[in-house]
Scaffold this active site. Structure first.
Site, mmCIF file in Angstrom:
data_model
loop_
_atom_site.group_PDB
_atom_site.id
_atom_site.type_symbol
_atom_site.label_atom_id
_atom_site.label_comp_id
_atom_site.label_asym_id
_atom_site.label_seq_id
_atom_site.Cartn_x
_atom_site.Cartn_y
_atom_site.Cartn_z
ATOM 1 N N LYS A 110 0.865 -1.050 0.175
ATOM 2 C CA LYS A 110 -0.226 -0.443 -0.269
ATOM 3 C C LYS A 110 0.849 0.902 0.085
ATOM 4 C CE LYS A 110 -2.591 1.425 3.940
ATOM 5 N NZ LYS A 110 -2.054 2.737 3.763
ATOM 6 N N GLU A 174 -9.368 7.541 3.764
ATOM 7 C CA GLU A 174 -9.660 7.709 4.951
ATOM 8 C C GLU A 174 -9.949 9.248 5.786
ATOM 9 O OE1 GLU A 174 -5.408 6.814 6.950
ATOM 10 O OE2 GLU A 174 -5.793 7.837 8.685
HETATM 11 O O1 KIV Z 1 -0.905 2.421 8.239
HETATM 12 C C1 KIV Z 1 -2.205 2.647 8.622
HETATM 13 O O2 KIV Z 1 -2.402 1.621 9.833
HETATM 14 C C2 KIV Z 1 -3.339 2.415 7.196
HETATM 15 C C3 KIV Z 1 -4.102 2.697 8.469
HETATM 16 C C4 KIV Z 1 -4.998 3.513 9.012
HETATM 17 C C5 KIV Z 1 -5.692 2.596 7.620
HETATM 18 O O3 KIV Z 1 -2.643 3.146 7.020
#
Ligand code: KIV
Length: 261
Positions: A110, A174
């Site tokens: 991600k 978010e």
């Molecule tokens: O780093 C993380 O845990 C996240 C979540 C808040 C979506 O990006």
């Protein structure tokens, strides 16, 4: 069976996706046992587990360590590994770092923001990518809700479309207004996963420490399903009392001769 990108795509508008973060082996083991289909090893680890003020202090080595631990606890669950701050600053550097997270045990990575060239490059090299827009903590000045003005909402919607077009198979939204999340969810073909983005996203993610009540600060959009901080306090006090009174270890069953619990 471990779910992959196409399985999450098929869940859109069919079944809400429950995602939780995890950073350690025993927690990951519990999530897999509970049937959570996707675990995010987020760079929130820096704040909720490591005591840093910001996710910007998290390194690729920290992420490798935590992804490895989570993979050992959840061998059959899809794991998303977060690319930490600055490790995705250009397509080539991002590829090297994404490969490190995959080698550590992640199934996908991600990254925050509309880094279209980076997403395209990773996807072209066979790395499944999850996007993240709205509040993006690596670069945000504070944790206030974003997308409240018309121009901000327009920007976030355009970013979402661009992230999908670049090849992301899922998008974290978010802390944005619910109506904006609804519009983005209805516009995109890929599932949206909300955190502080209302009930109509295709799934929801919570930081596990928030859900467990393991911390001293909870975002307003989170829910505490347990009060683990309180349990820690109670266990530590009781243990201390029992050691001082010599009640422990006199009242427990001995280890078996094999040394196993
Ligand atoms: O780093 C993380 O845990 C996240 C979540 C808040 C979506 O990006």
């Amino acid at each position: 069976m471990k779910m992959q990108a196409q399985d999450f795509l098929a869940m859109k508008a069919v079944k809400p996706i429950a995602m939780l973060t995890a950073y350690t082996c025993p927690v990951a083991r519990g999530l897999e046992k509970a049937g959570i289909p996707v675990i995010l090893v987020g760079d929130t680890v820096g704040m909720v587990e490591m005591g840093f003020e910001s996710t910007r202090d998290v390194t690729i080595e920290h992420m490798e360590y935590h992804i490895g631990a989570v993979r050992r606890g959840a061998p059959d669950t899809h794991i998303i590994g977060d690319l930490p701050y600055n490790t995705d600053r250009n397509p080539e550097i991002a590829l090297v770092n994404a490969r490190r997270l995959i080698a550590a045990g992640a199934d996908s990575v991600k990254l925050e923001g509309p880094k279209v060239d980076v997403i395209e490059h990773l996807v072209s090299q066979g790395i499944p990518v999850v996007g993240h827009t709205g509040l993006t903590p690596q670069t945000a000045k504070n944790f206030a809700k974003v997308g409240r003005t018309e121009s901000d909402a327009k920007r976030i919607k355009e970013e979402s479309v661009a992230i999908q077009k670049a090849g992301a198979f899922m998008l974290v939204l978010e802390h944005i207004p619910y109506e904006l999340a609804n519009v983005i969810t209805a516009t995109l073909a890929v599932p949206t996963i909300g955190i502080g983005a209302g009930p109509n996203c295709d799934g929801q993610v919570l930081v596990i420490n928030d859900a467990l009540g393991l911390g001293d600060y909870w975002p307003p959009f989170s829910k505490q399903y347990a009060h683990v901080s309180q349990s820690i306090l109670e266990v530590a006090k009781l243990f201390s009392k029992e050691v001082e009174s010599m009640e422990f270890p006199n009242n427990i069953i001995q280890f078996s001769s094999s040394g196993k619990r």
